[in-house]
Write a protein that holds these residues in place. Sequence first.
Motif, PDB file in Angstrom:
ATOM      1  N   TYR A   1     -13.718  16.569  15.847  1.00  0.00           N
ATOM      2  CA  TYR A   1     -13.750  16.670  17.313  1.00  0.00           C
ATOM      3  C   TYR A   1     -15.069  16.151  17.888  1.00  0.00           C
ATOM      4  N   PHE A   2     -16.173  16.547  17.282  1.00  0.00           N
ATOM      5  CA  PHE A   2     -17.487  16.172  17.807  1.00  0.00           C
ATOM      6  C   PHE A   2     -18.008  14.919  17.107  1.00  0.00           C
ATOM      7  N   PRO A   3     -18.668  14.044  17.841  1.00  0.00           N
ATOM      8  CA  PRO A   3     -19.266  12.862  17.205  1.00  0.00           C
ATOM      9  C   PRO A   3     -20.495  13.252  16.389  1.00  0.00           C
ATOM     10  N   GLY A   4     -20.823  12.435  15.417  1.00  0.00           N
ATOM     11  CA  GLY A   4     -22.024  12.664  14.634  1.00  0.00           C
ATOM     12  C   GLY A   4     -21.788  13.544  13.427  1.00  0.00           C
ATOM     13  N   PRO A   5     -22.819  13.695  12.589  1.00  0.00           N
ATOM     14  CA  PRO A   5     -22.702  14.513  11.375  1.00  0.00           C
ATOM     15  C   PRO A   5     -22.390  15.967  11.690  1.00  0.00           C
ATOM     16  N   LEU A   6     -21.609  16.589  10.824  1.00  0.00           N
ATOM     17  CA  LEU A   6     -21.233  17.987  11.020  1.00  0.00           C
ATOM     18  C   LEU A   6     -22.452  18.894  11.071  1.00  0.00           C
ATOM     19  N   ARG A   7     -23.447  18.629  10.232  1.00  0.00           N
ATOM     20  CA  ARG A   7     -24.656  19.460  10.210  1.00  0.00           C
ATOM     21  C   ARG A   7     -25.319  19.487  11.597  1.00  0.00           C
ATOM     22  N   ASP A   8     -25.362  18.320  12.238  1.00  0.00           N
ATOM     23  CA  ASP A   8     -25.962  18.250  13.578  1.00  0.00           C
ATOM     24  C   ASP A   8     -25.105  18.993  14.598  1.00  0.00           C
ATOM     25  N   THR A   9     -23.784  18.886  14.452  1.00  0.00           N
ATOM     26  CA  THR A   9     -22.875  19.584  15.373  1.00  0.00           C
ATOM     27  C   THR A   9     -23.068  21.091  15.299  1.00  0.00           C
ATOM     28  N   LEU A  10     -23.202  21.619  14.087  1.00  0.00           N
ATOM     29  CA  LEU A  10     -23.352  23.057  13.927  1.00  0.00           C
ATOM     30  C   LEU A  10     -24.625  23.556  14.599  1.00  0.00           C
ATOM     31  N   LYS A  11     -25.676  22.753  14.601  1.00  0.00           N
ATOM     32  CA  LYS A  11     -26.913  23.141  15.273  1.00  0.00           C
ATOM     33  C   LYS A  11     -26.792  22.963  16.786  1.00  0.00           C
ATOM     34  N   ARG A  12     -26.293  21.792  17.182  1.00  0.00           N
ATOM     35  CA  ARG A  12     -26.225  21.466  18.609  1.00  0.00           C
ATOM     36  C   ARG A  12     -25.255  22.355  19.371  1.00  0.00           C
ATOM     37  N   GLU A  13     -24.146  22.714  18.734  1.00  0.00           N
ATOM     38  CA  GLU A  13     -23.089  23.469  19.408  1.00  0.00           C
ATOM     39  C   GLU A  13     -23.059  24.937  18.996  1.00  0.00           C
ATOM     40  N   ALA A  14     -24.184  25.456  18.534  1.00  0.00           N
ATOM     41  CA  ALA A  14     -24.212  26.848  18.067  1.00  0.00           C
ATOM     42  C   ALA A  14     -23.796  27.816  19.176  1.00  0.00           C
ATOM     43  N   ARG A  15     -24.280  27.585  20.401  1.00  0.00           N
ATOM     44  CA  ARG A  15     -23.917  28.472  21.512  1.00  0.00           C
ATOM     45  C   ARG A  15     -22.429  28.395  21.808  1.00  0.00           C
ATOM     46  N   LEU A  16     -21.876  27.183  21.767  1.00  0.00           N
ATOM     47  CA  LEU A  16     -20.442  27.031  22.005  1.00  0.00           C
ATOM     48  C   LEU A  16     -19.638  27.769  20.940  1.00  0.00           C
ATOM     49  N   LEU A  17     -20.010  27.627  19.684  1.00  0.00           N
ATOM     50  CA  LEU A  17     -19.254  28.264  18.607  1.00  0.00           C
ATOM     51  C   LEU A  17     -19.277  29.782  18.735  1.00  0.00           C
ATOM     52  N   ALA A  18     -20.417  30.319  19.129  1.00  0.00           N
ATOM     53  CA  ALA A  18     -20.486  31.773  19.357  1.00  0.00           C
ATOM     54  C   ALA A  18     -19.611  32.167  20.547  1.00  0.00           C
ATOM     55  N   HIS A  19     -19.627  31.333  21.581  1.00  0.00           N
ATOM     56  CA  HIS A  19     -18.786  31.594  22.759  1.00  0.00           C
ATOM     57  C   HIS A  19     -17.307  31.570  22.393  1.00  0.00           C
ATOM     58  N   LEU A  20     -16.894  30.616  21.570  1.00  0.00           N
ATOM     59  CA  LEU A  20     -15.488  30.520  21.185  1.00  0.00           C
ATOM     60  C   LEU A  20     -15.038  31.777  20.446  1.00  0.00           C
ATOM     61  N   GLU A  21     -15.885  32.294  19.569  1.00  0.00           N
ATOM     62  CA  GLU A  21     -15.533  33.519  18.847  1.00  0.00           C
ATOM     63  C   GLU A  21     -15.360  34.683  19.817  1.00  0.00           C
ATOM     64  N   ARG A  22     -16.295  34.822  20.768  1.00  0.00           N
ATOM     65  CA  ARG A  22     -16.210  35.925  21.732  1.00  0.00           C
ATOM     66  C   ARG A  22     -15.003  35.769  22.650  1.00  0.00           C
ATOM     67  N   GLU A  23     -14.782  34.550  23.139  1.00  0.00           N
ATOM     68  CA  GLU A  23     -13.694  34.334  24.081  1.00  0.00           C
ATOM     69  C   GLU A  23     -12.335  34.497  23.409  1.00  0.00           C
ATOM     70  N   ALA A  24     -12.207  34.009  22.183  1.00  0.00           N
ATOM     71  CA  ALA A  24     -10.939  34.173  21.461  1.00  0.00           C
ATOM     72  C   ALA A  24     -10.652  35.649  21.211  1.00  0.00           C
ATOM     73  N   ALA A  25     -11.689  36.404  20.864  1.00  0.00           N
ATOM     74  CA  ALA A  25     -11.513  37.848  20.655  1.00  0.00           C
ATOM     75  C   ALA A  25     -11.115  38.541  21.952  1.00  0.00           C
ATOM     76  N   ARG A  26     -11.727  38.116  23.070  1.00  0.00           N
ATOM     77  CA  ARG A  26     -11.376  38.700  24.370  1.00  0.00           C
ATOM     78  C   ARG A  26      -9.932  38.400  24.730  1.00  0.00           C
ATOM     79  N   LEU A  27      -9.498  37.173  24.527  1.00  0.00           N
ATOM     80  CA  LEU A  27      -8.120  36.792  24.837  1.00  0.00           C
ATOM     81  C   LEU A  27      -7.133  37.571  23.966  1.00  0.00           C
ATOM     82  N   LYS A  28      -7.509  37.777  22.713  1.00  0.00           N
ATOM     83  CA  LYS A  28      -6.621  38.528  21.821  1.00  0.00           C
ATOM     84  C   LYS A  28      -6.497  39.978  22.271  1.00  0.00           C
ATOM     85  N   ARG A  29      -7.629  40.587  22.656  1.00  0.00           N
ATOM     86  CA  ARG A  29      -7.569  41.983  23.136  1.00  0.00           C
ATOM     87  C   ARG A  29      -6.714  42.079  24.394  1.00  0.00           C
ATOM     88  N   ARG A  30      -6.876  41.137  25.291  1.00  0.00           N
ATOM     89  CA  ARG A  30      -6.086  41.154  26.531  1.00  0.00           C
ATOM     90  C   ARG A  30      -4.607  40.990  26.227  1.00  0.00           C
TER      91      ARG A  30
END
Length: 274
Positions: A232-261
């Motif tokens: 999905y993201f351009p560039g090396p995966l290692r760079d994506t994991l660093k650059r998108e760390a906030r997004l990945l944490a957000h996805l975990e929280r938001e998915a959990a919220r949607l599941k609870r709802r």
Amino acid sequence: MSTVVLTEPFATLWADRDPFEAAAALTGTVVRELEGRRTFRFEIDGRGYYAKLHRGIGWGEILENLVRLRRPVLGAENEWRAIQAFHAHGLGTMTAVAYGDRGHGPARRESFLITEALEPTADLDTYTRGWADTPPPVALKRALLKEVTRIARGMHEAGINHRDFYLVHFLLDLDPPPAPDRLRLSVIDLHRAQLRERTPRRWRDKDLAALYFSALDIGLTQRDKLRFLRDYFPGPLRDTLKREARLLAHLEREAARLKRRYERKFAHRPALQR
């Protein structure tokens, strides 16, 4: 002022008719009916089609949507434009064969959209529901994951966000039977999609969170998730994991919220049915 686009068989069938009256006269099996919109399946010469008929919804519903920070759906034009955009960027979706829009103001506007039925197909929510207990062939799972990722990336790069980006809105062609080298996926229900020059990060993230939530219980591994990020993201995966760390944490929280709802909403059901 009105806009009408007809292709066959409707260009011939409705040649001497008012297309809005002809569309309103269609009958079939209703699959959804809301205030101001009716969706149904019908056939012509043994071939299946879906029709969406829109009529004025009035200011009450518009204001309700605006208060809830939702963009109201006023007619078929938005989905018509989204379908054209999908095709222009090589993304699988419905094929529109008839479209019309006329009238001014939300209470008087009427429109219709007719698409070819995608059959036989299965939505990915249904198709993957047993994967956690009975995993599919690895090659097929990876091929499907790669195609979902390609569509998600292509859609967002094209400036399109879906707003209901769940597995249930991916239809998998079943004829011929799916195989790793033979897959056809189509995204449906584009009436709420937004089209821009560039997809805002906020709306991209909402789509990704919805997609992740709907895939929580299908048995995806950590490697599967990393494959999605790599493609999905351009560039090396290692760079994506660093650059998108906030997004990945957000996805975990938001998915959990949607599941609870979802589980609160359907608490009477014995198990989560995404």
